[in-house]
Write an enzyme that holds these catalytic residues in place. Structure first.
Site, mmCIF file in Angstrom:
data_model
loop_
_atom_site.group_PDB
_atom_site.id
_atom_site.type_symbol
_atom_site.label_atom_id
_atom_site.label_comp_id
_atom_site.label_asym_id
_atom_site.label_seq_id
_atom_site.Cartn_x
_atom_site.Cartn_y
_atom_site.Cartn_z
ATOM 1 N N GLU A 34 104.432 8.156 -64.799
ATOM 2 C CA GLU A 34 103.448 8.981 -63.936
ATOM 3 C C GLU A 34 104.295 10.144 -63.410
ATOM 4 O O GLU A 34 105.120 10.108 -62.877
ATOM 5 C CB GLU A 34 102.740 8.033 -62.857
ATOM 6 C CG GLU A 34 101.993 8.800 -61.944
ATOM 7 C CD GLU A 34 100.840 9.590 -62.630
ATOM 8 O OE1 GLU A 34 100.137 9.071 -63.255
ATOM 9 O OE2 GLU A 34 100.703 10.588 -62.204
ATOM 10 N N ARG A 108 88.360 6.089 -54.576
ATOM 11 C CA ARG A 108 89.343 5.874 -55.705
ATOM 12 C C ARG A 108 90.758 5.358 -55.072
ATOM 13 O O ARG A 108 91.332 4.665 -55.941
ATOM 14 C CB ARG A 108 89.502 7.187 -56.119
ATOM 15 C CG ARG A 108 88.526 7.490 -57.291
ATOM 16 C CD ARG A 108 88.612 8.774 -57.829
ATOM 17 N NE ARG A 108 87.174 9.513 -58.358
ATOM 18 C CZ ARG A 108 87.250 9.405 -59.638
ATOM 19 N NH1 ARG A 108 88.535 9.158 -60.272
ATOM 20 N NH2 ARG A 108 86.030 9.682 -60.333
ATOM 21 N N TYR A 216 76.856 7.026 -52.266
ATOM 22 C CA TYR A 216 76.996 5.591 -52.223
ATOM 23 C C TYR A 216 77.990 5.148 -51.376
ATOM 24 O O TYR A 216 79.092 6.048 -50.933
ATOM 25 C CB TYR A 216 77.407 4.868 -53.458
ATOM 26 C CG TYR A 216 78.159 5.736 -54.321
ATOM 27 C CD1 TYR A 216 79.721 5.435 -54.280
ATOM 28 C CD2 TYR A 216 78.109 6.479 -55.570
ATOM 29 C CE1 TYR A 216 80.829 5.966 -54.828
ATOM 30 C CE2 TYR A 216 79.406 7.147 -56.212
ATOM 31 C CZ TYR A 216 80.551 6.873 -55.963
ATOM 32 O OH TYR A 216 81.108 7.503 -56.626
ATOM 33 N N ASP A 293 90.336 9.144 -70.548
ATOM 34 C CA ASP A 293 89.847 10.578 -70.662
ATOM 35 C C ASP A 293 90.726 11.358 -71.636
ATOM 36 O O ASP A 293 90.136 12.667 -72.382
ATOM 37 C CB ASP A 293 90.106 11.188 -69.252
ATOM 38 C CG ASP A 293 88.768 10.976 -68.442
ATOM 39 O OD1 ASP A 293 87.831 10.330 -68.785
ATOM 40 O OD2 ASP A 293 88.714 11.707 -67.344
HETATM 41 C C1 FAD Z 1 82.594 13.988 -60.426
HETATM 42 C C2 FAD Z 1 83.230 12.679 -61.293
HETATM 43 C C3 FAD Z 1 82.498 11.541 -60.962
HETATM 44 C C4 FAD Z 1 82.956 10.536 -61.649
HETATM 45 N N1 FAD Z 1 82.584 9.310 -61.360
HETATM 46 C C5 FAD Z 1 82.852 8.338 -62.053
HETATM 47 C C6 FAD Z 1 82.473 7.032 -61.625
HETATM 48 O O1 FAD Z 1 81.642 6.722 -60.472
HETATM 49 N N2 FAD Z 1 82.556 5.907 -62.452
HETATM 50 C C7 FAD Z 1 83.598 6.014 -63.558
HETATM 51 O O2 FAD Z 1 83.727 5.076 -64.409
HETATM 52 N N3 FAD Z 1 83.994 7.029 -63.923
HETATM 53 C C8 FAD Z 1 83.535 8.248 -63.205
HETATM 54 N N4 FAD Z 1 84.258 9.229 -63.538
HETATM 55 C C9 FAD Z 1 85.207 9.413 -64.705
HETATM 56 C C10 FAD Z 1 86.606 8.906 -64.162
HETATM 57 O O3 FAD Z 1 87.116 9.544 -63.172
HETATM 58 C C11 FAD Z 1 87.501 9.211 -65.335
HETATM 59 O O4 FAD Z 1 86.878 8.945 -66.699
HETATM 60 C C12 FAD Z 1 88.816 8.259 -65.420
HETATM 61 O O5 FAD Z 1 89.247 9.003 -64.118
HETATM 62 C C13 FAD Z 1 89.724 8.479 -66.518
HETATM 63 O O6 FAD Z 1 90.775 7.703 -66.331
HETATM 64 P P1 FAD Z 1 92.060 7.994 -67.229
HETATM 65 O O7 FAD Z 1 93.212 6.919 -66.752
HETATM 66 O O8 FAD Z 1 91.976 8.234 -68.512
HETATM 67 O O9 FAD Z 1 92.723 9.328 -66.499
HETATM 68 P P2 FAD Z 1 93.192 9.984 -65.027
HETATM 69 O O10 FAD Z 1 92.389 8.776 -64.177
HETATM 70 O O11 FAD Z 1 92.910 11.335 -65.039
HETATM 71 O O12 FAD Z 1 94.596 9.506 -64.833
HETATM 72 C C14 FAD Z 1 95.446 10.284 -65.779
HETATM 73 C C15 FAD Z 1 97.063 10.092 -65.115
HETATM 74 O O13 FAD Z 1 97.916 10.623 -65.909
HETATM 75 C C16 FAD Z 1 98.936 11.415 -65.055
HETATM 76 N N5 FAD Z 1 99.515 12.299 -66.020
HETATM 77 C C17 FAD Z 1 98.858 13.479 -66.559
HETATM 78 N N6 FAD Z 1 99.464 14.150 -67.602
HETATM 79 C C18 FAD Z 1 100.757 13.411 -67.440
HETATM 80 C C19 FAD Z 1 102.112 13.687 -67.926
HETATM 81 N N7 FAD Z 1 102.266 14.731 -68.891
HETATM 82 N N8 FAD Z 1 103.018 12.584 -67.818
HETATM 83 C C20 FAD Z 1 102.996 11.826 -67.060
HETATM 84 N N9 FAD Z 1 101.564 11.575 -66.167
HETATM 85 C C21 FAD Z 1 100.851 12.365 -66.345
HETATM 86 C C22 FAD Z 1 97.814 11.920 -63.937
HETATM 87 O O14 FAD Z 1 98.593 12.265 -62.900
HETATM 88 C C23 FAD Z 1 97.065 10.684 -63.760
HETATM 89 O O15 FAD Z 1 97.410 9.996 -62.610
HETATM 90 C C24 FAD Z 1 84.101 10.517 -62.864
HETATM 91 C C25 FAD Z 1 84.216 11.948 -63.097
HETATM 92 C C26 FAD Z 1 83.965 12.969 -62.411
HETATM 93 C C27 FAD Z 1 84.489 14.272 -62.770
#
Ligand code: FAD
Length: 389
Positions: A34, A108, A216, A293
Site C-alpha cells: 500500500e 469508510r 445516511y 475499481d
Molecule cells: C461518491 C462516491 C460514493 C461511493 N459510495 C459507495 C457506496 O456507498 N458503496 C459502495 O460499495 N461503493 C461506493 N463507492 C465506490 C467505492 O468507493 C469504490 O468502488 C471502492 O473504494 C473501490 O475499492 P478498491 O479497493 O478497488 O479501490 P480503492 O478503495 O481506491 O483502494 C485502492 C488502494 O490502492 C492504493 N494504491 C493506489 N495506487 C497504488 C500503487 N501504485 N501502489 C500501492 N498502492 C496503491 C490506494 O492508496 C488505495 O488504498 C463510491 C464512490 C464514490 C466516488
C-alpha cells in the site's frame, strides 16, 4: 497448500484487504503493498448491500464492523424540488430475511479499520505500507518495484490499486478514464440536532434536475453522511479535494427548503470528480490480474463499487485455491466468472444516475411511476444484486 512465493497485492484499499483475507482463508500467502499508511482513509461514508456483507461475514469481518455501523430500515426517495416523499425500499429486517445478510452504512475509516484488523489477525498475510508499486516485471520471475527501486518478487500480482491503477496502465496502456461529467461532494453532519426526516434511521435519496442528494447515518448513528452529486464540475484526480461550497449551493437553489437546510448545516465539503472506463478486453495478463475499481470502476449511483470489489475478492481467492500452481489459469477463470456481473452493474448504475437527474416532463413521469410502485416491487428489482450471483 501454501505457494512458495506470496501473492502480491498492489493496493490495500477495500478490495486489496478483502482479497488478502479471502486468500488467507484458503491458506494462500499474500503480501499487500500500500502506497499510503493503511490508516489514511479519511473518506466519507459507505453503504454495503447484503451481497457484500454476506461475504464479509464469511471472512470474519462483519462482526468487527457492526459496532460502528448502522442498519437502515429503508431507502426513502424524495423529489428534491417539492420535498414530497415518492417511494420506499424496505431494508432492515425485511432485506436481511430476504437476502440472508444485512444492509449496512458506515464510515469508510471504520470499514478500513475492520478490514485491517481482520487482515492483521489472518496468517499468512503481510501488510507493507509506503510501497508505491511503480514498476512491474512479468518476464521470467514476477516482480514489482517501489518508487525508490526496492524490488519484491511474488508468484502472481493482483492490481487492487483503485481508479488510477498503475497495474492497469501496465496491462492496458491505451485504456483511458473519461470524466463522466458529474462531481460528488461529501460532508459529515453531527446527527444530534437534526430534525425529521434527517433524524430517521434510513438512507434518504433526493432526486432533482441535474443533481441528487443522499444521506445516511454512520459512526453508530452519531453522524450523518451527506453526498451531493451534480452534473458539471471540473475533471480532477483525487478523492478528497477541499472545495468551495458555493458552486454546490448554486446547483440546489430551486430545491425544497428541507434539502437546502441540510446542505447549509454541512461544513468542510470535499469533492471528487466521477470517472468511467470503457470495459477492458482482459482483466488479466499471465500471472497478473486486476480487481475492484482498477478493473471496472462503477459510477456511485447504485452504491456498489466497494461491494463489487469485495465480491471480486471472494471469487478470486476461490479461483486461486482451485489452481494454486497456475495463477494465469486461475485469473482467466476469475475474469470469466466476474465480467458479466461487473458490466451489468456498471450499466445499471449509469441508468440510475440518468434517472436520478431527470428534468421537466421526464422527471414528472419518473415520479409518477415511483409513487405507484409497491415496496415489495421496489426491493424485488434488486434481487439480482443483493442476492449475489
Ligand atoms: C461518491 C462516491 C460514493 C461511493 N459510495 C459507495 C457506496 O456507498 N458503496 C459502495 O460499495 N461503493 C461506493 N463507492 C465506490 C467505492 O468507493 C469504490 O468502488 C471502492 O473504494 C473501490 O475499492 P478498491 O479497493 O478497488 O479501490 P480503492 O478503495 O481506491 O483502494 C485502492 C488502494 O490502492 C492504493 N494504491 C493506489 N495506487 C497504488 C500503487 N501504485 N501502489 C500501492 N498502492 C496503491 C490506494 O492508496 C488505495 O488504498 C463510491 C464512490 C464514490 C466516488
Amino acid at each position: 497448500m501454501t505457494t512458495p512465493k506470496p501473492v502480491l497485492i498492489a493496493g490495500g484499499g477495500i478490495g486489496g484487504l478483502s482479497t488478502a483475507i479471502a486468500l488467507a482463508r484458503e491458506d494462500i500467502e499474500a503480501t499487500v503493498l500500500e502506497r499510503s499508511t493503511f490508516t489514511e482513509e479519511s473518506g466519507a461514508g459507505i453503504q454495503l448491500g447484503p451481497n457484500a456483507t454476506r461475504i464479509l461475514r464469511a471472512l470474519g469481518v462483519l462482526d468487527l464492523l457492526l459496532p460502528s455501523a448502522c442498519r437502515p430500515e429503508a431507502i426513502w426517495l424524495f423529489d428534491g424540488l417539492s420535498g414530497r416523499r415518492l417511494a420506499e425500499v424496505p431494508l432492515g429486517d425485511t432485506a436481511e430475511r430476504r437476502y440472508g445478510a444485512p444492509y449496512i452504512t458506515l464510515h469508510r475509516a471504520d470499514l478500513h479499520a475492520g478490514l485491517r484488523a481482520a487482515a492483521d489477525a489472518a496468517a499468512p498475510v503481510s501488510l507493507t505500507s509506503g510501497f508505491d508499486v511503480s514498476g512491474i516485471d512479468a518476464n521470467g520471475e514476477l516482480g514489482v518495484t517501489d518508487l525508490d527501486g526496492t524490488g519484491l518478487q511474488g508468484s502472481s500480482l493482483i492490481g487492487a490499486d483503485g481508479l488510477w491503477s498503475t497495474v492497469r496502465k501496465w496491462m492496458a496502456p491505451d485504456a483511458k478514464l473519461a470524466f463522466s461529467g458529474a462531481t460528488a461532494f461529501r460532508a459529515l453532519v453531527p446527527r444530534a440536532q437534526l430534525q425529521a426526516p434527517f433524524d430517521a434511521p434510513v438512507v434518504g435519496l433526493w432526486l432533482g434536475p441535474r443533481a441528487h442528494l443522499v444521506h445516511y447515518p454512520v459512526r453508530a448513528g452519531e453522524a450523518l453522511n451527506v453526498v451531493a452529486v451534480m452534473d458539471g464540475g471540473q475533471e480532477a484526480q483525487g478523492w478528497n479535494r477541499t472545495t468551495d461550497a458555493s458552486a454546490l449551493h448554486a446547483g440546489f437553489t430551486r430545491w425544497c427548503k428541507e434539502s437546502k437546510s441540510l446542505l447549509d448545516r454541512a461544513e468542510d465539503w470535499r469533492a471528487w470528480s466521477l470517472f468511467s472506463l470503457a470495459p477492458l478486453r482482459h482483466w488479466s495478463r499471465g500471472a497478473v490480474t486486476l480487481l475492484g475499481d482498477a478493473a471496472h470502476p462503477v459510477l456511485p449511483y447504485l452504491a456498489q463499487g466497494a461491494g463489487l470489489a469485495i465480491e471480486d475478492a471472494a471469487t478470486l481467492a476461490k479461483c486461486l485455491a482451485g489452481t494454486p500452481d497456475d495463477p494465469a489459469k486461475a485469473f482467466r477463470t476469475y475474469d470469466a466468472a466476474r465480467r458479466r456481473r461487473a458490466l451489468r452493474l456498471q450499466n445499471t448504475a449509469r441508468r440510475f444516475g440518468w434517472a436520478y437527474h431527470m428534468r421537466g416532463p421526464a422527471r414528472l413521469a419518473r415520479n409518477a411511476s415511483l409513487r405507484v410502485r409497491s415496496q415489495e416491487a421496489a426491493l424485488r428489482q434488486f434481487d439480482w444484486l443483493y442476492g449475489g450471483e
